[in-house]
Design a protein around this motif. Structure first.
Motif: not given
Ligand code: NAD
Length: 419
Positions: A2-4, A28-35, A78-82, A44-57
């Motif tokens: 990724d460019d960023l 060591k500093l070129k790679y994240p320890k844990e993602t 995930v690249e932006e999060v990293t 959702m309020d209308d009774g449906s279920r939605r799924s959202f991608p999420a990350w922590r690095c």
């Protein structure tokens, strides 16, 4: 790659040329320890279920628990999060905070959710990452499109999971829930203290001190307010909907009031203020340009228009590496994000300290402590810049790298083990 992220890593390579650092440290500093990547499943309020991608690095925790915000944005990935976690690692090291760097995100347009859906999503994030975060492990905070109330929900959810109040798990909370005084304007105030401390070195004393601010949200409004009160003249402002300039100077409070009514800074038309394009805003002659919007706003196609002598980066990553080189050649001094906007994480650190000691400081104490750190670290970076003849950005990275390197090397590197 990724460019960023590759842009961020290129700054590490550049900094490494100027400090004595073992190749193991760089590896060591070129790679994240844990993602961790998950999908949050939310009713959702209308009774449906939605799924959202999420990350922590958690990028690197050699110097302490990882620290970094949670972003809710439709284009998060995930690249932006990293990359943001990498920046946090260096930012905390520049400021000598006892933290490593982390970051999190959910790919979602929070404006499309009801308040109840937003609360369920925020709590789902903590349920998914409860094993990763913690007051001694990884401490989130607000970022783009997350706020104090969301931090309050998250602290509450974590406290339910660990079955005890645990405010130090997250910072940027509302004041009655263990937030810190001074957190609201901390990012801008830190940048302001830095600029004031370096005023004479930057040749800013005794000049007309004209300022242009790109992005009129939290960071942008507060820096305009603080500089205006200090006698600087705000000659241009923008937000995502447009830009205005006024050679006679703009009153930040009056512009803010017009923006609240009209939805944009362009609603302000008093005293000769006129709407201009974003390109013309960046080309407005001024002494200090403050990017306070988003990443990559100043790039190779518009960097040549900039007529500022100094750039104070309150946004994270507003200047691409290409644009950085153009500005450097033109003699523009850039006070880089990992130093200039570090007031936010510094007051977050104060919040964590206060939560853990159960004793709260008054506003004056917060400001005094923030000013002391900004001045000490700002001066060290400035001295490294002048001593080595490098840019402020490279000096800030080099300064942080020295701290990271000595912490990593304290566990021993190859020369130690082979005698
Ligand atoms: P915010 O959402 O309050 O404000 C962002 C502003 O930028 C808004 O006014 C928006 O209209 C404007 N904007 C968006 N795109 C734009 C564009 N293309 N041109 C001009 N304006 C544009 O966010 P904030 O908290 O002020 O954060 C701004 C930047 O500062 C971000 O890069 C953030 O990561 C960084 N930052 C913020 C903090 C903090 O404590 N708030 C701390 C460190 C870094």
């Amino acid at each position: 790659m990724d460019d960023l992220l590759s842009g961020a890593l290129s700054r590490l390579d550049e900094a490494a040329k100027h400090v004595d650092v073992d190749s193991e440290v760089l590896e060591k500093l070129k790679y994240p320890k844990e993602t961790l990547s998950v999908r949050l499943s939310v009713r959702m309020d209308d009774g449906s279920r939605r799924s959202f991608p999420a990350w922590r690095c958690r990028y690197d925790d050699t110097r302490g628990p990882t620290k970094g915000g949670i972003r809710f944005h439709p284009s998060s990935n995930v690249e932006e999060v990293t990359t943001l976690a990498f920046w946090m690692t260096f930012k905390c090291a520049v400021m000598n905070l006892p933290y490593g760097g982390g970051k999190g995100a959910v790919k979602v347009d929070p404006h499309s959710l009801s308040k109840s859906e937003l609360e369920r999503l925020s709590r789902a994030y903590v349920q998914a990452f409860a094993g990763m975060i913690g007051p001694d492990r990884d401490i989130p905070a607000p970022d783009v499109y997350t706020n104090a109330m969301i931090m309050g929900w998250m602290a509450d959810e974590y406290s339910s999971i660990v079955r005890q109040p645990s405010p130090a798990v997250i910072t940027g909370k509302p004041l009655p829930l263990g937030g810190s005084l001074g957190r609201d304007d901390a990012t801008a105030r830190g940048g302001f203290y830095l600029l004031k401390h370096l005023e004479a070195d930057l040749g800013l004393d005794g000049t007309a001190k004209r300022v242009v601010v790109q992005g009129y949200g939290n960071a942008g409004f507060h820096i305009a307010r603080l500089l205006h009160a200090d006698g600087y003249r705000i000659v241009g402002l923008s937000d995502s909907r447009g830009a205005i300039v006024c050679e006679n100077g703009l009153d930040p409070h009056a512009v803010q009031a017009a923006k609240e009514l009209g939805g944009s800074v362009t609603a302000y038309t008093e005293g000769g203020a006129r709407a201009v394009s974003e390109t013309d805003l960046l080309g407005t002659p001024c002494d200090v340009l403050v990017p306070a919007a988003l990443e990559d706003q100043i790039h190779k196609d518009n960097a040549g228009h900039i007529k500022a002598r100094i750039v104070l980066e309150l946004a994270n990553g507003p200047i691409t590496p290409d644009a950085d080189r153009i500005l450097e050649k033109a003699g523009v001094i850039v006070l880089p994000d990992i130093l200039a906007n570090a007031g936010g994480v510094t007051v977050s650190y104060f919040e964590w300290v206060q939560n853990r000691q159960g004793y709260y400081w008054n506003l004056e104490e917060i400001h005094d402590r923030l000013r002391a750190i900004m001045e000490t670290e700002g001066r060290r970076v400035w001295n490294m810049r002048t001593g080595k003849g490098i840019s402020m950005r490279t000096a800030a990275y080099a300064h942080a790298l020295e701290r990271l390197s000595s912490a990593i090397a304290a566990h021993g590197t190859q020369p130690f083990f082979i005698g």
